[in-house]
Design an enzyme around this catalytic site. Structure first.
Site, short mmCIF file in Angstrom:
data_model
loop_
_atom_site.label_atom_id
_atom_site.label_comp_id
_atom_site.label_asym_id
_atom_site.label_seq_id
_atom_site.Cartn_x
_atom_site.Cartn_y
_atom_site.Cartn_z
CG ASP A 92 4.42 -17.43 -14.15
OD1 ASP A 92 5.01 -17.96 -15.12
OD2 ASP A 92 3.84 -16.34 -14.25
CG ASN A 100 -7.04 -23.59 -13.36
OD1 ASN A 100 -6.85 -24.68 -12.84
ND2 ASN A 100 -6.49 -22.47 -12.91
CG HIS A 105 -10.69 -24.13 -10.97
ND1 HIS A 105 -9.77 -23.11 -11.04
CD2 HIS A 105 -11.81 -23.67 -11.59
CE1 HIS A 105 -10.30 -22.07 -11.66
NE2 HIS A 105 -11.54 -22.38 -12.00
CD GLU A 139 -0.73 -18.45 -12.64
OE1 GLU A 139 -0.84 -17.76 -13.67
OE2 GLU A 139 -1.57 -18.46 -11.73
#
Length: 220
Positions: A92, A100, A105, A139
């Protein structure tokens, strides 16, 4: 239609009305066949589009979580039957929430798409077609490697981390840098389901986080 007309016109013993009716009936049969075939083709395309929508992550283009579940179970059965290795690498993006929160975003989605493209190209470039990339969480991603051992995948994992670490993601004039953490494990004779492999990879990924992130932890 030409064959039908040629056939019926040779039937000289029949009245013209019968010949015309024969041709017209054949025309209706052909029209029905064409309409039925067109309807089947349209439904087939709709089914294929639905399957693609379910199996493909719309943002990144990677395989979806549903595709991951289906493919992992199928490949596990195949690996057990053929006695072939099957390796899972989970990774990840480190501190993705900060991306973010700081850039928005939209910037986070941009990074997700770019990371997916880079990892997918690197993965298939080094390992060939016998692998798959799936987005299984926000993610979180998983890579499945068919007929490949942990040792085969270990160097690829390190190369992917190097690639992402050195990459500059430019979004609306901003330079974004991210790193990855990864855990790599393989199917064993003791695994009762692929969930066992998945949980082991997740634990190894957690160890990479504990080690300071931007790190690969390989199952012994």
């Amino acid at each position: 239609m030409w064959i039908a007309i040629a056939f019926w016109l040779t039937q000289t013993q029949l009245m013209w009305m019968n010949i015309v009716m024969g041709v017209v009936m054949f025309a209706f049969m052909e029209l029905f066949t064409v309409l039925y075939w067109s309807s089947e083709r349209r439904e087939q395309r709709e089914r294929e589009a639905l399957v693609e929508q379910v199996n493909r992550d719309t943002l990144t283009g990677a395989g979806s979580f549903f595709a991951f579940k289906d493919d992992s179970m199928r490949l596990m059965v195949r690996a057990q039957e053929k006695r072939e290795p099957l390796t899972l690498a989970m990774f990840d993006i480190d501190h993705f929430k900060r991306v973010n929160d700081k850039y928005g975003h939209a910037a986070g989605n941009f990074v997700l798409k770019q990371v997916t493209q880079l990892v997918d190209a690197k993965m298939h470039g080094q390992m060939g077609a016998a692998c798959g990339l799936f987005r299984t969480g926000g993610e979180e991603f998983n890579m499945i490697f068919v007929n490949a051992t942990v040792g085969d995948v270990k160097q690829l994992g390190a190369d992917i981390l190097d690639l992402i670490r050195a990459q500059e993601f430019e979004y609306e004039g901003q330079q974004l840098h991210v790193t990855l953490s990864m855990g790599i494990t393989a199917l064993t004779d003791h695994d009762m389901s692929f969930e066992d492999v998945y949980e082991r990879a997740d634990g190894l990924l957690y160890q990479s986080k504990q080690a300071g992130r931007d790190y690969v932890t390989v199952d012994a």
